[in-house]
Motif scaffolding. Sequence first.
Motif, PDB file in Angstrom:
ATOM      1  N   PHE A   1     -10.542   5.874  -0.514  1.00 55.06           N
ATOM      2  CA  PHE A   1     -10.293   7.279  -0.189  1.00 55.06           C
ATOM      3  C   PHE A   1      -8.819   7.541   0.111  1.00 55.06           C
ATOM      4  N   GLU A   2      -8.154   6.613   0.782  1.00 55.36           N
ATOM      5  CA  GLU A   2      -6.718   6.777   1.068  1.00 55.36           C
ATOM      6  C   GLU A   2      -5.915   6.769  -0.225  1.00 55.36           C
ATOM      7  N   LEU A   3      -6.310   5.922  -1.170  1.00 57.44           N
ATOM      8  CA  LEU A   3      -5.637   5.893  -2.474  1.00 57.44           C
ATOM      9  C   LEU A   3      -5.856   7.221  -3.197  1.00 57.44           C
ATOM     10  N   ALA A   4      -7.100   7.699  -3.212  1.00 56.72           N
ATOM     11  CA  ALA A   4      -7.411   8.962  -3.901  1.00 56.72           C
ATOM     12  C   ALA A   4      -6.683  10.145  -3.271  1.00 56.72           C
ATOM     13  N   ALA A   5      -6.490  10.092  -1.947  1.00 53.09           N
ATOM     14  CA  ALA A   5      -5.809  11.194  -1.247  1.00 53.09           C
ATOM     15  C   ALA A   5      -4.294  11.097  -1.357  1.00 53.09           C
ATOM     16  N   GLY A   6      -3.796   9.999  -1.905  1.00 55.41           N
ATOM     17  CA  GLY A   6      -2.355   9.829  -2.057  1.00 55.41           C
ATOM     18  C   GLY A   6      -1.667   9.289  -0.818  1.00 55.41           C
ATOM     19  N   HIS A   7      -2.439   8.823   0.171  1.00 54.17           N
ATOM     20  CA  HIS A   7      -1.845   8.267   1.385  1.00 54.17           C
ATOM     21  C   HIS A   7      -1.481   6.800   1.237  1.00 54.17           C
ATOM     22  N   ALA A   8      -1.943   6.157   0.180  1.00 53.94           N
ATOM     23  CA  ALA A   8      -1.649   4.746  -0.079  1.00 53.94           C
ATOM     24  C   ALA A   8      -1.363   4.587  -1.561  1.00 53.94           C
ATOM     25  N   GLY A   9      -0.614   3.545  -1.886  1.00 50.31           N
ATOM     26  CA  GLY A   9      -0.271   3.288  -3.277  1.00 50.31           C
ATOM     27  C   GLY A   9      -1.279   2.369  -3.944  1.00 50.31           C
ATOM     28  N   ALA A  10      -1.030   2.080  -5.212  1.00 52.38           N
ATOM     29  CA  ALA A  10      -1.942   1.250  -5.998  1.00 52.38           C
ATOM     30  C   ALA A  10      -2.070  -0.165  -5.445  1.00 52.38           C
ATOM     31  N   GLY A  11      -1.118  -0.600  -4.646  1.00 54.69           N
ATOM     32  CA  GLY A  11      -1.185  -1.934  -4.063  1.00 54.69           C
ATOM     33  C   GLY A  11      -2.390  -2.136  -3.164  1.00 54.69           C
ATOM     34  N   ILE A  12      -2.956  -1.052  -2.670  1.00 56.71           N
ATOM     35  CA  ILE A  12      -4.128  -1.174  -1.805  1.00 56.71           C
ATOM     36  C   ILE A  12      -5.349  -1.631  -2.599  1.00 56.71           C
ATOM     37  N   LEU A  13      -5.304  -1.494  -3.913  1.00 61.25           N
ATOM     38  CA  LEU A  13      -6.429  -1.928  -4.748  1.00 61.25           C
ATOM     39  C   LEU A  13      -6.670  -3.428  -4.635  1.00 61.25           C
ATOM     40  N   THR A  14      -5.619  -4.213  -4.459  1.00 59.79           N
ATOM     41  CA  THR A  14      -5.784  -5.661  -4.299  1.00 59.79           C
ATOM     42  C   THR A  14      -6.643  -5.956  -3.080  1.00 59.79           C
ATOM     43  N   ALA A  15      -6.303  -5.350  -1.954  1.00 57.20           N
ATOM     44  CA  ALA A  15      -7.078  -5.549  -0.730  1.00 57.20           C
ATOM     45  C   ALA A  15      -8.491  -5.008  -0.892  1.00 57.20           C
ATOM     46  N   THR A  16      -8.620  -3.864  -1.530  1.00 55.06           N
ATOM     47  CA  THR A  16      -9.934  -3.245  -1.705  1.00 55.06           C
ATOM     48  C   THR A  16     -10.841  -4.125  -2.565  1.00 55.06           C
TER      49      THR A  16
ATOM     50  N   THR B   1     -20.114  -5.846   7.094  1.00 55.40           N
ATOM     51  CA  THR B   1     -19.684  -4.627   7.774  1.00 55.40           C
ATOM     52  C   THR B   1     -18.164  -4.562   7.855  1.00 55.40           C
ATOM     53  N   ALA B   2     -17.526  -5.682   8.205  1.00 52.01           N
ATOM     54  CA  ALA B   2     -16.067  -5.716   8.304  1.00 52.01           C
ATOM     55  C   ALA B   2     -15.420  -5.444   6.945  1.00 52.01           C
ATOM     56  N   CYS B   3     -16.042  -5.923   5.889  1.00 49.07           N
ATOM     57  CA  CYS B   3     -15.481  -5.721   4.551  1.00 49.07           C
ATOM     58  C   CYS B   3     -15.718  -4.311   4.030  1.00 49.07           C
ATOM     59  N   SER B   4     -16.437  -3.499   4.790  1.00 57.08           N
ATOM     60  CA  SER B   4     -16.622  -2.116   4.369  1.00 57.08           C
ATOM     61  C   SER B   4     -15.320  -1.323   4.498  1.00 57.08           C
ATOM     62  N   LEU B   5     -14.242  -1.999   4.904  1.00 57.35           N
ATOM     63  CA  LEU B   5     -12.913  -1.374   4.916  1.00 57.35           C
ATOM     64  C   LEU B   5     -12.494  -0.936   3.520  1.00 57.35           C
ATOM     65  N   ALA B   6     -13.164  -1.457   2.517  1.00 61.36           N
ATOM     66  CA  ALA B   6     -12.829  -1.070   1.147  1.00 61.36           C
ATOM     67  C   ALA B   6     -13.044   0.428   0.933  1.00 61.36           C
ATOM     68  N   THR B   7     -14.036   0.995   1.592  1.00 68.12           N
ATOM     69  CA  THR B   7     -14.345   2.416   1.406  1.00 68.12           C
ATOM     70  C   THR B   7     -13.188   3.319   1.805  1.00 68.12           C
TER      71      THR B   7
ATOM     72  N   GLY C   1       0.796  -1.220   0.000  1.00 64.25           N
ATOM     73  CA  GLY C   1       0.000   0.000   0.000  1.00 64.25           C
ATOM     74  C   GLY C   1       0.824   1.263   0.000  1.00 64.25           C
ATOM     75  N   ASN C   2       2.142   1.126  -0.133  1.00 66.49           N
ATOM     76  CA  ASN C   2       3.081   2.244  -0.084  1.00 66.49           C
ATOM     77  C   ASN C   2       2.975   3.025   1.227  1.00 66.49           C
ATOM     78  N   ALA C   3       2.660   2.331   2.303  1.00 62.97           N
ATOM     79  CA  ALA C   3       2.616   2.965   3.615  1.00 62.97           C
ATOM     80  C   ALA C   3       3.989   2.808   4.263  1.00 62.97           C
ATOM     81  N   ALA C   4       4.366   3.796   5.036  1.00 60.19           N
ATOM     82  CA  ALA C   4       5.669   3.752   5.697  1.00 60.19           C
ATOM     83  C   ALA C   4       5.691   2.658   6.759  1.00 60.19           C
ATOM     84  N   ARG C   5       6.798   1.931   6.820  1.00 57.26           N
ATOM     85  CA  ARG C   5       6.952   0.891   7.837  1.00 57.26           C
ATOM     86  C   ARG C   5       7.433   1.534   9.126  1.00 57.26           C
ATOM     87  N   SER C   6       6.838   1.080  10.200  1.00 53.65           N
ATOM     88  CA  SER C   6       7.270   1.531  11.517  1.00 53.65           C
ATOM     89  C   SER C   6       6.925   0.426  12.503  1.00 53.65           C
ATOM     90  N   ARG C   7       7.572   0.448  13.652  1.00 61.14           N
ATOM     91  CA  ARG C   7       7.284  -0.578  14.659  1.00 61.14           C
ATOM     92  C   ARG C   7       5.818  -0.562  15.084  1.00 61.14           C
TER      93      ARG C   7
END
Length: 94
Positions: free
Chosen positions: A62-77, A52-58, A5-11
């Motif tokens: 939005f995170e992809l559109a805002a640029g906070h996540a990369g295209a890899g999040i589309l697989t999960a979505t 309801t749990a799968c509504s995480l796609a929404t 998802g192109n998110a920064a890795r942190s502990r």
Amino acid sequence: MLTNGNAARSRPAELVGRRAAALYTGFGMMLLMARSAEQSPALAALAAGMVTACSLATPGVFELAAGHAGAGILTATLLEIALALAFLLIGKKS
């Protein structure tokens, strides 16, 4: 998972990821054990809960559109959308 998802890795993010993995494993076990149950209000509740749990796609979209996540999040979505639709179909049959 974070890299896709192109998110920064942190502990802290890795800690949350490990804890979420245990939670999703629990969901999977619950669904596996309920797969051959007869139609009932409890089974309908499981299906509704998973939709309801799968509504995480929404927020993923939005995170992809805002640029906070990369295209890899589309697989999960896409997987979350497919699961939500499958559980909706199951819920309508009960």
